[in-house]
Design a protein around this motif. Structure first.
Motif, PDB file in Angstrom:
ATOM      1  N   TYR A 269      -1.445  15.873  -3.424  1.00  0.00           N
ATOM      2  CA  TYR A 269      -1.183  15.928  -4.868  1.00  0.00           C
ATOM      3  C   TYR A 269      -1.867  17.159  -5.418  1.00  0.00           C
ATOM      4  O   TYR A 269      -3.079  17.336  -5.242  1.00  0.00           O
ATOM      5  N   ASP A 270      -1.092  18.015  -6.052  1.00  0.00           N
ATOM      6  CA  ASP A 270      -1.608  19.266  -6.616  1.00  0.00           C
ATOM      7  C   ASP A 270      -2.402  20.049  -5.572  1.00  0.00           C
ATOM      8  O   ASP A 270      -3.439  20.629  -5.856  1.00  0.00           O
ATOM      9  N   GLY A 271      -1.882  20.021  -4.337  1.00  0.00           N
ATOM     10  CA  GLY A 271      -2.461  20.843  -3.283  1.00  0.00           C
ATOM     11  C   GLY A 271      -3.613  20.238  -2.518  1.00  0.00           C
ATOM     12  O   GLY A 271      -4.174  20.897  -1.641  1.00  0.00           O
ATOM     13  N   VAL A 272      -3.975  18.994  -2.805  1.00  0.00           N
ATOM     14  CA  VAL A 272      -5.075  18.345  -2.092  1.00  0.00           C
ATOM     15  C   VAL A 272      -4.542  17.107  -1.381  1.00  0.00           C
ATOM     16  O   VAL A 272      -3.986  16.213  -2.026  1.00  0.00           O
ATOM     17  N   PRO A 273      -4.703  17.008  -0.052  1.00  0.00           N
ATOM     18  CA  PRO A 273      -4.218  15.823   0.657  1.00  0.00           C
ATOM     19  C   PRO A 273      -4.877  14.548   0.127  1.00  0.00           C
ATOM     20  O   PRO A 273      -6.089  14.509  -0.115  1.00  0.00           O
ATOM     21  N   LEU A 274      -4.089  13.497  -0.031  1.00  0.00           N
ATOM     22  CA  LEU A 274      -4.626  12.247  -0.563  1.00  0.00           C
ATOM     23  C   LEU A 274      -5.576  11.581   0.408  1.00  0.00           C
ATOM     24  O   LEU A 274      -6.437  10.800   0.001  1.00  0.00           O
ATOM     25  N   VAL A 275      -5.455  11.866   1.697  1.00  0.00           N
ATOM     26  CA  VAL A 275      -6.342  11.258   2.675  1.00  0.00           C
ATOM     27  C   VAL A 275      -7.747  11.867   2.613  1.00  0.00           C
ATOM     28  O   VAL A 275      -8.699  11.325   3.177  1.00  0.00           O
ATOM     29  N   ALA A 276      -7.889  12.971   1.910  1.00  0.00           N
ATOM     30  CA  ALA A 276      -9.186  13.640   1.795  1.00  0.00           C
ATOM     31  C   ALA A 276      -9.398  14.147   0.374  1.00  0.00           C
ATOM     32  O   ALA A 276      -9.960  15.215   0.159  1.00  0.00           O
ATOM     33  N   ASN A 277      -8.955  13.354  -0.591  1.00  0.00           N
ATOM     34  CA  ASN A 277      -9.015  13.778  -1.985  1.00  0.00           C
ATOM     35  C   ASN A 277     -10.227  13.135  -2.665  1.00  0.00           C
ATOM     36  O   ASN A 277     -10.168  12.008  -3.157  1.00  0.00           O
ATOM     37  N   HIS A 278     -11.325  13.853  -2.677  1.00  0.00           N
ATOM     38  CA  HIS A 278     -12.580  13.318  -3.226  1.00  0.00           C
ATOM     39  C   HIS A 278     -12.436  12.946  -4.694  1.00  0.00           C
ATOM     40  O   HIS A 278     -12.992  11.932  -5.150  1.00  0.00           O
ATOM     41  N   HIS A 279     -11.678  13.728  -5.437  1.00  0.00           N
ATOM     42  CA  HIS A 279     -11.520  13.448  -6.863  1.00  0.00           C
ATOM     43  C   HIS A 279     -10.859  12.091  -7.088  1.00  0.00           C
ATOM     44  O   HIS A 279     -11.320  11.288  -7.911  1.00  0.00           O
ATOM     45  N   ILE A 280      -9.780  11.826  -6.353  1.00  0.00           N
ATOM     46  CA  ILE A 280      -9.051  10.576  -6.557  1.00  0.00           C
ATOM     47  C   ILE A 280      -9.735   9.410  -5.855  1.00  0.00           C
ATOM     48  O   ILE A 280      -9.885   8.322  -6.436  1.00  0.00           O
ATOM     49  N   LEU A 281     -10.179   9.609  -4.607  1.00  0.00           N
ATOM     50  CA  LEU A 281     -10.748   8.509  -3.828  1.00  0.00           C
ATOM     51  C   LEU A 281     -12.169   8.150  -4.227  1.00  0.00           C
ATOM     52  O   LEU A 281     -12.595   7.006  -4.023  1.00  0.00           O
ATOM     53  N   THR A 282     -12.895   9.087  -4.763  1.00  0.00           N
ATOM     54  CA  THR A 282     -14.298   8.809  -5.109  1.00  0.00           C
ATOM     55  C   THR A 282     -14.552   8.899  -6.615  1.00  0.00           C
ATOM     56  O   THR A 282     -14.993   7.933  -7.238  1.00  0.00           O
ATOM     57  N   GLU A 283     -14.245  10.045  -7.212  1.00  0.00           N
ATOM     58  CA  GLU A 283     -14.573  10.205  -8.631  1.00  0.00           C
ATOM     59  C   GLU A 283     -13.789   9.243  -9.518  1.00  0.00           C
ATOM     60  O   GLU A 283     -14.352   8.677 -10.469  1.00  0.00           O
ATOM     61  N   ILE A 284     -12.507   9.056  -9.233  1.00  0.00           N
ATOM     62  CA  ILE A 284     -11.711   8.143 -10.052  1.00  0.00           C
ATOM     63  C   ILE A 284     -11.831   6.714  -9.549  1.00  0.00           C
ATOM     64  O   ILE A 284     -12.226   5.809 -10.291  1.00  0.00           O
ATOM     65  N   LEU A 285     -11.497   6.485  -8.283  1.00  0.00           N
ATOM     66  CA  LEU A 285     -11.436   5.125  -7.756  1.00  0.00           C
ATOM     67  C   LEU A 285     -12.786   4.428  -7.773  1.00  0.00           C
ATOM     68  O   LEU A 285     -12.889   3.277  -8.235  1.00  0.00           O
ATOM     69  N   ARG A 286     -13.819   5.086  -7.288  1.00  0.00           N
ATOM     70  CA  ARG A 286     -15.127   4.416  -7.168  1.00  0.00           C
ATOM     71  C   ARG A 286     -15.994   4.609  -8.409  1.00  0.00           C
ATOM     72  O   ARG A 286     -16.522   3.647  -8.965  1.00  0.00           O
ATOM     73  N   GLU A 287     -16.105   5.869  -8.861  1.00  0.00           N
ATOM     74  CA  GLU A 287     -17.062   6.133  -9.939  1.00  0.00           C
ATOM     75  C   GLU A 287     -16.518   5.716 -11.300  1.00  0.00           C
ATOM     76  O   GLU A 287     -17.258   5.178 -12.125  1.00  0.00           O
ATOM     77  N   GLU A 288     -15.229   5.974 -11.570  1.00  0.00           N
ATOM     78  CA  GLU A 288     -14.659   5.570 -12.861  1.00  0.00           C
ATOM     79  C   GLU A 288     -14.228   4.105 -12.869  1.00  0.00           C
ATOM     80  O   GLU A 288     -14.565   3.349 -13.776  1.00  0.00           O
ATOM     81  N   TRP A 289     -13.460   3.708 -11.867  1.00  0.00           N
ATOM     82  CA  TRP A 289     -12.910   2.357 -11.851  1.00  0.00           C
ATOM     83  C   TRP A 289     -13.903   1.309 -11.337  1.00  0.00           C
ATOM     84  O   TRP A 289     -13.810   0.148 -11.677  1.00  0.00           O
ATOM     85  N   GLY A 290     -14.832   1.740 -10.483  1.00  0.00           N
ATOM     86  CA  GLY A 290     -15.810   0.792  -9.944  1.00  0.00           C
ATOM     87  C   GLY A 290     -15.306  -0.001  -8.755  1.00  0.00           C
ATOM     88  O   GLY A 290     -15.793  -1.114  -8.492  1.00  0.00           O
ATOM     89  N   TYR A 291     -14.374   0.543  -7.986  1.00  0.00           N
ATOM     90  CA  TYR A 291     -13.831  -0.185  -6.838  1.00  0.00           C
ATOM     91  C   TYR A 291     -14.889  -0.324  -5.750  1.00  0.00           C
ATOM     92  O   TYR A 291     -15.556   0.649  -5.386  1.00  0.00           O
TER      93      TYR A 291
END
Length: 778
Positions: A269-291
């Motif tokens: 997505y936007d040039g970053v593989p989803l399997v290694a996308n720190h922004h989506i997998l960590t900053e959004i999913l874990r830090e924002e959402w609290g997963y």
């Protein structure tokens, strides 16, 4: 003296060990908190044991999937190297799976140092992937039911059937959206809209996890809109589009329903593989959402970092680079199907190249899910080996549920001169390659599934009291029209013709064999028209002059706009359940009054896509394009947007007719104005003006009148499916939380801006029957 000292020492050690054994470790205490259990177990694990939790195993390592031979050394090796979870989705007898799972869990609990049970995994997006399990209709279909209660019951049924064989984790549901219709996996999605997809997936997960089977939401995130519609292609978009359009469906499923696992996507997505996308997998999913739970790659997904994305050496693959990209970014577990790059973890940690804290974080997420699901206390929940599975798998109740859900998912697109419902005594010609001879299930069904189930011909024959004849007319993959005369003769001799045409996919064995198909994973198309002789067959039958009912049996929209006006009636049945023929007959003969509504819009042509309803303000010439058309008589009316077509959908999201007619009136709000903290009840009266009881899907859309950034022109924010008796009026209430009316502002902050919001209710995204305005104050 030395002998006495040795004896005393041995005695003390023995007493100490006995005392220790009397006190079970914290992680084995179900009364302890999950945090305490995770921390205790993690502290006892070696780096090798931790690594084994982070790599997927496979039942084929200890069960021969051809003859069921047991491989004891293979079991020991798998549980040493790949113990955290294992896959069992093979086309083998049910008992092979049950016995293989039991052996594995018993081994883990009794023959490993710490006794950590595994997640046992298979597919289940429209039924548990094993022979003779109940096959439900495809996700794109059951989303058309807009019936969350039935979806929750389906999730519970799939869990019941899975757990009977010890399978405690299902790969599904999808949060992906069908906004690129050329893409082969449209059939696996819940449609084009994030709100509907979120609600359908939420109900699926609630039903499944209440049955002690973990859901795994996939494919996180923004999967389903690849460049050119090609499978695994890059997805383009910015941060605002990601948050406004793509993330809401996943968030509702993941956080709202509490999914225990997530599968990351193959794409970038936007040039970053989803399997290694720190922004989506960590900053959004874990830090924002609290997963709190875990994310796994898709099969072979980590290898794409080197092979497809060219971010590291591919031959031989740079396992260190893959691990360093994926694991610290928040992709905790590596699925099989690739190079098993995470095997490098112990070496990397010992060399100081990878922090042990990163590994501990990943392992703790997986363990947390296992404790939360309760599999430490009940690692094998399957039936005893001397019991039959018929009491839990493919039960009469589940079969009946499949039929009901299927019938509620069928969408009536056209019904000229009230051709439907048909008379039970009518003589019917059933025609078309999708009408009989195989079940048109779509993908993600077990090998040879197409050989069992109720075809349209079977269902019509069972319901009819008249004469029913059948003619195939043509093959689905051929231009050969030699079967037309037989089909035309059958239609000419009948009172009415039912022609079943569409798209087709393959089961999970055939799909990868290079066989012909027009939908499915890695089966993408450049056209949404009917293939080969099928459109010509439809025309030949219509040209007989006999009333012709056309049924699209497909996994995605079909673009044959001429059929809408030429056929007597038109039905959309997205890939059906095993009861698909009976469900279709229920609707055709009026035993069920159609209530399905499209979960995805149908365009005039592939060239007019995308046609999702929630286009951004300024799109489609603000809803009034200058369209053109070429008529059957040769007349050409030139437009400009488009010259010879229409950018609006032929059938919009939420569209679907009924044998009843409904009117809307007296829309009211529980508050005259509101603040962000408020919840507003929207009430509207809906009247059934017909002589037939019916069911209406009342849909609530919202328009933000003035916004500081460009927002969707309207958005679905609620719905209710209600049964209304003939001649009766019901007051329908839909809850609207004001906080759900926000946008991502210029600073990329989620805010609800003060101002006016128009609240619409209606029968589809383009058929808005009543509205009122809700002012929002600071």
């Amino acid at each position: 003296m030395r002998c006495i000292l040795l004896f005393v020492t041995a005695l003390v050690v023995g007493v100490t060990q006995a005392a220790s054994n009397d006190s079970a470790p914290v992680y084995k205490n179900p009364q302890a908190s999950v945090d305490a259990r995770v921390n205790d177990l993690l502290s006892r694990m070696t780096i090798e044991e931790k690594t084994a939790q982070l790599i997927q195993g496979d039942i084929s390592n200890w069960i021969n999937t051809t003859d069921n031979t047991f491989n004891a050394s293979g079991l020991a090796w798998n549980m040493e190297k790949r113990a955290g979870q294992f896959y069992v989705g093979y086309p083998v007898p049910q008992q092979w799976i049950a016995d293989g799972v039991r052996r594995a869990q018993d081994y883990l609990m009794q023959n490993t140092r710490l006794g950590i049970p595994a997640f046992v995994q298979s597919e289940g997006i429209h039924g548990f992937l094993i022979g003779n399990a109940t096959i439900f209709n495809s996700p794109i279909a059951h989303a058309c039911s807009w019936n969350t209660d039935l979806i929750e019951r389906m999730g519970a049924a799939i869990a019941q059937e899975s757990l009977a064989l010890g399978v405690n984790q299902i790969f599904g549901p999808l949060g992906d959206l069908a906004r690129e219709l050329r893409y082969g996996r449209v059939e696996e999605t819940f449609g084009e809209d994030g709100y509907l997809a979120g609600e359908i997936g939420y109900s699926y997960i609630k039903g499944m996890q209440a049955g002690n089977v973990s859901a795994m939401v996939k494919h996180f995130a923004a999967f389903g809109v690849p460049e050119q519609g090609l499978n695994t292609g890059p997805v383009h978009g910015g941060e605002r589009e990601l948050r406004t359009t793509y993330l809401p469906s996943y968030k509702r499923q993941i956080m709202g329903a509490g999914a225990y696992a997530i599968m990351s996507a193959y794409s970038s997505y936007d040039g970053v593989p989803l399997v290694a996308n720190h922004h989506i997998l960590t900053e959004i999913l874990r830090e924002e959402w609290g997963y709190e739970y875990w994310v796994t790659s898709d099969a072979g997904g980590t290898d794409r970092l080197c092979g497809s994305f060219k971010m590291c050496r591919a031959k031989p693959i740079d396992k260190e680079a893959v691990t360093q990209y994926a694991l610290p970014s928040g992709n905790d577990v590596e699925m099989g199907g690739g190079s098993y790059n995470f095997e490098k973890i112990p070496e990397l940690v010992k060399a100081g190249k990878l922090s042990s804290d990163v590994v501990d974080t990943a392992v703790s997420r997986l363990l947390r899910a296992k404790f939360a699901l309760g599999i430490f206390e009940n690692p094998y929940a399957g039936i005893a080996s001397n019991q039959t599975t018929s009491s839990l798998i493919h039960t009469p109740e589940n079969i009946a549920l499949a039929r009901q859900l299927d019938a509620e998912s069928i969408v009536l697109l056209e019904n000229h001169k009230e051709t439907l419902p048909l008379s039970e005594t009518a003589n019917i010609a059933v025609i078309g390659p999708m009408a009989h001879g195989f079940m048109n299930y779509g993908d993600y069904v077990v090998k040879n599934s197409s050989a069992r189930g109720v075809t349209p011909l079977d269902g019509i024959k069972a319901a009819s009291k008249g004469i029913v004849t059948y003619a195939k007319g043509c093959e689905r993959w051929s231009n050969d029209e030699s079967g037309f005369p037989e089909a035309v003769a059958a239609a000419s001799a009948a009172d009415v013709a039912v022609v079943v045409v569409g798209t087709w996919s393959r089961d999970q064995f055939e799909l990868w064999q290079g066989l012909n198909a027009t939908t499915g994973e890695h089966v993408d198309v450049a056209s949404l028209n009917l293939v080969g002789a099928m459109p010509h067959l439809v025309k030949a039958i219509i040209d007989t002059g006999k009333p012709t009912v056309v049924v699209f049996s497909s996994g995605k929209p079909v673009t044959e706009a001429w059929i809408s006006s030429s056929a007597s009636a038109l039905l959309q049945q997205f890939y059906p359940s095993e009861e698909g023929g009976n469900a279709l007959a229920d609707v055709l003969f009026g035993a069920v009054n159609p209530s399905g509504k499209l979960s995805v819009g149908i365009p005039y042509d592939v060239g007019t896509t995308p046609i999702y309803y929630d286009y951004l303000n300024s799109g489609r010439v603000d809803g009034s394009p200058d369209v053109g058309k070429e008529y059957d008589n040769g007349t050409i009316a030139f437009g400009h947007s488009y010259v010879l077509n229409d950018p609006n959908p032929l059938y919009e999201f939420g569209y679907g007719k009924s044998y009843s007619t409904f009117t809307y009136s007296n829309i009211t709000l529980s508050k005259a104005n509101a603040t962000v903290a408020d919840t507003v009840i929207v009430s509207v009266q809906v009247t059934n003006n017909s002589t037939r009881d019916g069911t209406e899907v009342v849909q609530l859309y919202v328009r933000d009148v003035i916004a500081s950034v460009v927002v969707p022109n309207i958005q679905l924010k609620g719905f209710a499916k209600v049964v209304i008796a003939a001649g009766a009026t019901k007051t329908v209430q839909i809850t609207l939380a004001v906080t759900d009316l926000g946008l991502w502002n210029i600073k990329m902050k989620y805010v609800v801006e003060p101002g006016d919001f128009i609240i619409y209710v209606g029968s589809s995204s383009a058929d808005l029957r009543a509205n009122t305005t809700l002012p929002i104050n600071d």
